[in-house]
Design a protein around this motif. Structure first.
Motif, mmCIF file in Angstrom:
data_model
loop_
_atom_site.group_PDB
_atom_site.id
_atom_site.type_symbol
_atom_site.label_atom_id
_atom_site.label_comp_id
_atom_site.label_asym_id
_atom_site.label_seq_id
_atom_site.Cartn_x
_atom_site.Cartn_y
_atom_site.Cartn_z
ATOM 1 N N ASP A 1 -2.365 5.388 -2.275
ATOM 2 C CA ASP A 1 -3.687 4.833 -1.979
ATOM 3 C C ASP A 1 -4.413 5.620 -0.897
ATOM 4 O OD1 ASP A 1 -3.480 2.337 -3.655
ATOM 5 O OD2 ASP A 1 -1.739 2.049 -2.349
ATOM 6 N N ALA A 2 -3.652 6.292 -0.047
ATOM 7 C CA ALA A 2 -4.230 7.086 1.036
ATOM 8 C C ALA A 2 -3.191 8.107 1.475
ATOM 9 C CB ALA A 2 -4.628 6.204 2.223
ATOM 10 N N MET A 3 -3.650 9.143 2.155
ATOM 11 C CA MET A 3 -2.749 10.145 2.714
ATOM 12 C C MET A 3 -2.886 10.157 4.227
ATOM 13 S SD MET A 3 -3.090 13.279 -0.032
ATOM 14 C CE MET A 3 -3.262 12.899 -1.788
ATOM 15 N N MET B 1 0.844 -1.200 0.000
ATOM 16 C CA MET B 1 0.000 0.000 0.000
ATOM 17 C C MET B 1 0.878 1.248 0.000
ATOM 18 S SD MET B 1 -2.970 1.019 2.715
ATOM 19 C CE MET B 1 -4.253 2.152 2.235
ATOM 20 N N LYS B 2 0.630 2.145 -0.936
ATOM 21 C CA LYS B 2 1.419 3.368 -1.024
ATOM 22 C C LYS B 2 0.732 4.501 -0.263
ATOM 23 C CE LYS B 2 3.244 4.552 -4.932
ATOM 24 N NZ LYS B 2 3.383 4.906 -6.388
ATOM 25 N N LEU B 3 1.504 5.127 0.623
ATOM 26 C CA LEU B 3 0.971 6.221 1.441
ATOM 27 C C LEU B 3 1.682 7.529 1.128
ATOM 28 C CD1 LEU B 3 0.801 4.460 4.929
ATOM 29 C CD2 LEU B 3 -1.062 4.758 3.283
ATOM 30 N N GLY B 4 0.937 8.596 1.145
ATOM 31 C CA GLY B 4 1.509 9.931 1.085
ATOM 32 C C GLY B 4 1.409 10.575 2.454
ATOM 33 N N PHE B 5 2.522 11.071 2.959
ATOM 34 C CA PHE B 5 2.523 11.756 4.260
ATOM 35 C C PHE B 5 2.436 13.265 4.032
ATOM 36 C CE2 PHE B 5 4.724 8.702 7.509
ATOM 37 C CZ PHE B 5 3.791 7.725 7.219
ATOM 38 N N PHE C 1 -6.166 10.330 6.666
ATOM 39 C CA PHE C 1 -6.256 10.084 8.099
ATOM 40 C C PHE C 1 -5.311 11.023 8.837
ATOM 41 C CE2 PHE C 1 -6.912 6.135 5.744
ATOM 42 C CZ PHE C 1 -8.213 5.822 6.143
ATOM 43 N N ALA C 2 -5.827 11.685 9.858
ATOM 44 C CA ALA C 2 -5.003 12.584 10.669
ATOM 45 C C ALA C 2 -4.482 11.831 11.882
ATOM 46 C CB ALA C 2 -5.820 13.793 11.116
ATOM 47 N N VAL C 3 -3.184 11.941 12.129
ATOM 48 C CA VAL C 3 -2.551 11.249 13.248
ATOM 49 C C VAL C 3 -1.887 12.280 14.143
ATOM 50 C CG1 VAL C 3 -0.899 9.482 13.935
ATOM 51 C CG2 VAL C 3 -2.160 9.220 11.807
ATOM 52 N N GLU C 4 -2.398 12.393 15.362
ATOM 53 C CA GLU C 4 -1.870 13.375 16.307
ATOM 54 C C GLU C 4 -1.593 12.782 17.682
ATOM 55 O OE1 GLU C 4 -3.151 17.612 18.453
ATOM 56 O OE2 GLU C 4 -4.437 16.742 16.912
ATOM 57 N N THR C 5 -2.330 11.759 18.059
ATOM 58 C CA THR C 5 -2.256 11.207 19.408
ATOM 59 C C THR C 5 -1.832 9.742 19.379
ATOM 60 O OG1 THR C 5 -4.555 10.433 19.388
ATOM 61 C CG2 THR C 5 -4.165 12.730 20.089
ATOM 62 N N ALA C 6 -1.513 9.206 20.563
ATOM 63 C CA ALA C 6 -1.176 7.788 20.673
ATOM 64 C C ALA C 6 -2.356 6.925 20.236
ATOM 65 C CB ALA C 6 -0.768 7.469 22.107
ATOM 66 N N GLU C 7 -3.558 7.358 20.556
ATOM 67 C CA GLU C 7 -4.752 6.616 20.135
ATOM 68 C C GLU C 7 -4.850 6.570 18.609
ATOM 69 O OE1 GLU C 7 -9.630 6.638 20.763
ATOM 70 O OE2 GLU C 7 -8.395 8.251 21.601
ATOM 71 N N ASP C 8 -4.546 7.706 17.959
ATOM 72 C CA ASP C 8 -4.556 7.732 16.493
ATOM 73 C C ASP C 8 -3.543 6.753 15.921
ATOM 74 O OD1 ASP C 8 -6.436 9.821 16.536
ATOM 75 O OD2 ASP C 8 -4.886 11.372 16.429
ATOM 76 N N VAL C 9 -2.360 6.703 16.536
ATOM 77 C CA VAL C 9 -1.301 5.790 16.070
ATOM 78 C C VAL C 9 -1.782 4.349 16.137
ATOM 79 C CG1 VAL C 9 0.994 4.871 16.576
ATOM 80 C CG2 VAL C 9 0.595 7.343 16.671
ATOM 81 N N GLU C 10 -2.412 3.994 17.229
ATOM 82 C CA GLU C 10 -2.849 2.611 17.424
ATOM 83 C C GLU C 10 -3.991 2.238 16.482
ATOM 84 O OE1 GLU C 10 -1.079 0.525 19.232
ATOM 85 O OE2 GLU C 10 0.228 2.239 19.643
ATOM 86 N N LYS C 11 -4.820 3.199 16.132
ATOM 87 C CA LYS C 11 -5.961 2.930 15.245
ATOM 88 C C LYS C 11 -5.574 2.891 13.771
ATOM 89 C CE LYS C 11 -9.745 4.898 18.016
ATOM 90 N NZ LYS C 11 -10.740 6.003 18.074
#
Length: 310
Positions: free
Chosen positions: A264-266, A1-5, A289-299
């Motif tokens: 495929d996703a950002m 899966m290709k991701l764009g950050f 998908f926005a990643v800011e917290t530890a919960e976001d990382v795990e999800k």
């Protein structure tokens, strides 16, 4: 899966950002502890009220991004392409292997000070113009130029363009844009006319600073703010960063260019969700998908699996 950050820019910072990540992940702790000033205290509690000052905001944001990029890498989540909004471009260069983490943090600390110095003595303003196209906004800025510098400085997404420059000219440009169909013009709380030609002294200072830094070849594509896409073979990264601080940010174009690379996703590396909003307005329905917290990382792994199996 290709991701764009996608890496967040100035304005998304807030006290407490990264505190849970610091508690849970050694890789995140290493990024903050390795900075040349107390990023942790400023980011978590901001006791002296300096987090919103450019020279502090920028290193805190990049340290956050470096740490979170490393945390995701440990989970096997890595980018196939990267971009960032304004100072976020330095985080994208870290993700691409162009800069190491400590260098990136030091660099934006210098950048923040240079931008602050360049803005001194200028009665400046920045204004978000909503509901107008590029031609309307550019024409309004040109029509207001008799009062000073007014330029489009951020093309964020369809219907959201930021103008900046000298206060009287910016206000006139906003008024003209509204007369010509803009739905709303919102003043922004900023400390300078960022990404306009008034920041040329900051660009000059950066050009000198970059002579002391080693820039490696990017391992993945980086979409550059001032180009709205990848650099040409004749472009150098230091020259693009010098140009970036004093010219328009084409974030909408960078988002489109990233999608064209086949991701495929950002994934937005926070704090904040502004860039996710830009993606949704630019590419409706595209997974982000926005990643800011530890919960976001795990999800995140499960969310990415859902995209992969669609």
């Amino acid at each position: 899966m290709k991701l764009g950050f996608l890496y967040a820019g100035q304005g998304a910072q807030h006290p407490g950002m990264g505190a849970d990540l610091y508690e849970k992940y050694p890789a995140f702790r290493a990024a903050l502890d390795g900075a040349d000033f107390d990023v942790k205290t400023v980011s978590f509690t901001d006791p002296d009220g300096v987090l919103n000052e450019t020279e502090y905001t920028q290193p805190c944001m990049v340290a956050f991004a470096v740490g979170l990029t490393d945390v995701l890498a440990e989970k096997g989540i890595v980018p196939a392409a990267a971009a960032g909004l304004s100072l976020g471009e330095y985080s994208a260069l870290y993700a691409a292997g162009v800069l190491d983490g400590a260098d990136a943090v030091k660099m934006v600390s210098f950048r923040g000070k240079a931008m602050t110095d360049a803005a001194k003595g200028v009665e400046s303003a920045m204004m978000a113009v909503l509901g107008a196209d590029r031609e309307t906004v550019s024409a309004a800025c040109k029509a207001a130029s008799d009062l000073g510098v007014a330029e489009p400085c951020n093309f964020n997404c369809p219907g959201q363009i930021v103008i900046g420059g000298e206060k009287a000219a910016v206000e006139k440009a906003a008024s003209i844009a509204k007369e010509n169909g803009a739905k709303r013009c919102m003043p922004l709380k900023v400390s300078g006319p960022f990404h306009t030609r008034l920041l040329k002294p900051a660009g000059d200072a950066l050009a000198e600073y970059f002579k002391t830094v080693t820039f490696k070849e990017p391992k993945i594509p980086v979409l550059h703010n001032c180009l709205g896409g990848e650099k040409a073979a004749s472009d150098t990264i230091p020259a693009l960063l010098e140009r970036q601080v004093q010219s328009s940010v084409y974030m909408e174009d960078c988002i489109r260019a990233m999608a064209a690379l086949g991701v495929d996703a950002m994934v937005e590396i926070g704090p904040g969700k502004a860039l996710s909003g830009f993606v949704k307005k630019t590419l409706p329905g595209f997974p982000v998908f926005a990643v800011e917290t530890a919960e976001d990382v795990e999800k995140l792994p499960e969310l990415l699996k859902e995209v992969a199996f669609k």
